[in-house]
Write an enzyme that holds these catalytic residues in place. Structure first.
Site, PDB file in Angstrom:
ATOM      1  N   CYS A  66      12.719  11.808   7.269  1.00 13.43           N
ATOM      2  CA  CYS A  66      12.574  13.248   7.040  1.00 13.43           C
ATOM      3  C   CYS A  66      12.010  13.560   5.649  1.00 13.43           C
ATOM      4  O   CYS A  66      10.873  13.239   5.360  1.00 13.43           O
ATOM      5  CB  CYS A  66      13.902  13.952   7.302  1.00 13.43           C
ATOM      6  SG  CYS A  66      13.762  15.739   7.526  1.00 13.43           S
ATOM      7  N   HIS A  78      14.729  12.168  13.295  1.00 10.79           N
ATOM      8  CA  HIS A  78      16.039  11.637  12.905  1.00 10.79           C
ATOM      9  C   HIS A  78      16.541  10.605  13.912  1.00 10.79           C
ATOM     10  O   HIS A  78      17.204  10.948  14.892  1.00 10.79           O
ATOM     11  CB  HIS A  78      17.062  12.766  12.781  1.00 10.79           C
ATOM     12  CG  HIS A  78      16.854  13.637  11.598  1.00 10.79           C
ATOM     13  ND1 HIS A  78      17.407  13.374  10.367  1.00 10.79           N
ATOM     14  CD2 HIS A  78      16.121  14.762  11.443  1.00 10.79           C
ATOM     15  CE1 HIS A  78      17.032  14.305   9.496  1.00 10.79           C
ATOM     16  NE2 HIS A  78      16.246  15.158  10.138  1.00 10.79           N
ATOM     17  N   GLU A 112      18.913   8.680  13.499  1.00  9.72           N
ATOM     18  CA  GLU A 112      20.370   8.572  13.355  1.00  9.72           C
ATOM     19  C   GLU A 112      21.115   9.723  14.015  1.00  9.72           C
ATOM     20  O   GLU A 112      22.353   9.772  13.957  1.00  9.72           O
ATOM     21  CB  GLU A 112      20.740   8.531  11.867  1.00  9.72           C
ATOM     22  CG  GLU A 112      20.879   9.869  11.169  1.00  9.72           C
ATOM     23  CD  GLU A 112      19.567  10.647  10.991  1.00  9.72           C
ATOM     24  OE1 GLU A 112      19.620  11.827  10.626  1.00  9.72           O
ATOM     25  OE2 GLU A 112      18.500  10.057  11.220  1.00  9.72           O
TER      26      GLU A 112
END
Length: 358
Positions: free
Chosen positions: A248, A333, A335
């Site tokens: 990001c 993302h 995660e």
């Protein structure tokens, strides 16, 4: 639930009447929307939303309450929170609190019973804009609203002091530079045998290298990436020295450090249903995203990188490989805790870069 009226006043002069929940007060912020059907806990506690008024497009929010274990940071950094309808009586065996109570405890102004669909359409047509939430719409200084800008964002959310999160089965040592990191980045690294040393955004490159890590992780974070000139200078000193994986904002800062450029998107990508295409394999993945800026594709090659992923909707840059410098980055993302989990394998790429299974 209260019937107290509150107003959302957009900088273009449009006013929407709603009702107040959470904390009360007047607040100015950059109004953005996110499309996730779930994951509102992660949204509220994601530091990347610093300085922003967050609006959920899904009409019912709060049905599983607030679950402390799912927080992505110790507190919320949103300026305010807007929903069509919120659930007063959540039902979930993990629930610790209601959404209304969490907002009140964290002094976050909430608005419900407002036409979120119409506001979303305005933002999609006109672009992200500032707004003020107030009980007195007749006393708004629109010059102040228009002048609002999210500034010093990374400094406002980064760790104050370093910390260490050990893995159960230690294999690697990773330094995570905290530009506004989410807890799940640490969890995913820990699962893969990484002891994670979290350091502040302004930690000098020399101090990081002195720790002799196996790899360096650059976190997500809020604000305009070009504002972070010192951080960008440190990345110039780090790239090529150790394997680097960036997510990001970290992806944007790494690109800027190599000479690429960034641009502000019309209304950004925020939600859990963003398609990204791997240019090498042609495969498309569904990803979670939260960003208002993007690396400009055409500037990547001159920065010594190769675009690895693009957004399947608008073609913007979603990933860069720096093959000669042991570094890579993604805009989305992998995660994401609330899902989707399609791109978790990208963490394994970082592990392989550090030496695979020791």
């Amino acid at each position: 639930m209260t019937d107290k009226k509150v107003y959302i006043c957009l900088e273009n002069g449009k006013i929407f009447e709603g009702k107040c929940f959470g904390a009360e007060g007047e607040v100015i912020g950059e109004l953005v929307f996110t499309t996730g059907m779930g994951g509102y806990i992660e949204t509220l506690t994601d530091p990347s939303y610093y300085g922003q008024i967050v609006m959920q497009t899904f009409p019912l929010i709060g049905n599983y309450g607030f679950i402390n274990e799912d927080k992505e940071s110790a507190k919320s950094f949103v300026s305010a929170y807007i929903v069509r309808e919120y659930c007063e009586e959540p039902s979930n065996f993990r629930c610790n609190d209601t959404l209304d109570s969490y907002l009140r405890q964290n002094n976050i102004v909430g608005v419900y019973d407002v036409d979120t669909r119409e506001i979303t359409k305005i933002i999609r047509e006109s672009g992200v804009m500032n707004a003020v939430i107030t009980t007195n719409p007749d006393n708004i200084d629109y010059d102040i609203v228009k002048a609002y800008k999210v500034e010093k964002a990374v400094k406002s959310v980064s760790a104050v002091k370093p910390s260490l999160s050990p893995a159960k089965e230690h294999k690697y040592n990773v330094v995570l530079i905290d530009y506004g990191t989410k807890n799940n980045i640490v969890r995913e690294l820990n699962k893969r045998g990484c002891n994670v040393a979290v350091v502040a955004h302004d930690t000098p490159a020399e101090d990081i290298l002195s720790l002799d890590p196996d790899g360096i992780m650059l976190s997500n974070g809020p604000g305009d990436p070009e504002e972070n000139t010192y951080e960008i200078e440190q990345l110039k000193k780090l790239i090529g020295k150790k394997p680097i994986f960036a997510i990001c904002l970290g992806h944007q800062l790494l690109a800027l450090s190599q000479g690429a450029k960034t641009t502000k998107l019309k209304y950004g990508h925020r939600g859990v249903n963003q398609p990204v295409k791997n240019l090498e394999t042609g495969r498309t993945f569904i990803s979670s995203q939260n960003h208002g800026y993007a690396v400009i594709n055409e500037t990547v090659e001159n920065a010594g990188g190769c675009v690895s992923y693009i957004n399947a909707n608008d073609g913007t840059c979603e990933g860069v490989d720096y093959k000669d410098k042991q570094a890579f980055s993604v805009q989305f993302h992998p995660e994401a805790c609330s899902g989707p989990h399609d791109t978790r394998f990208i963490f394994d790429k970082f592990i392989d870069m550090m030496g695979g299974n020791k």
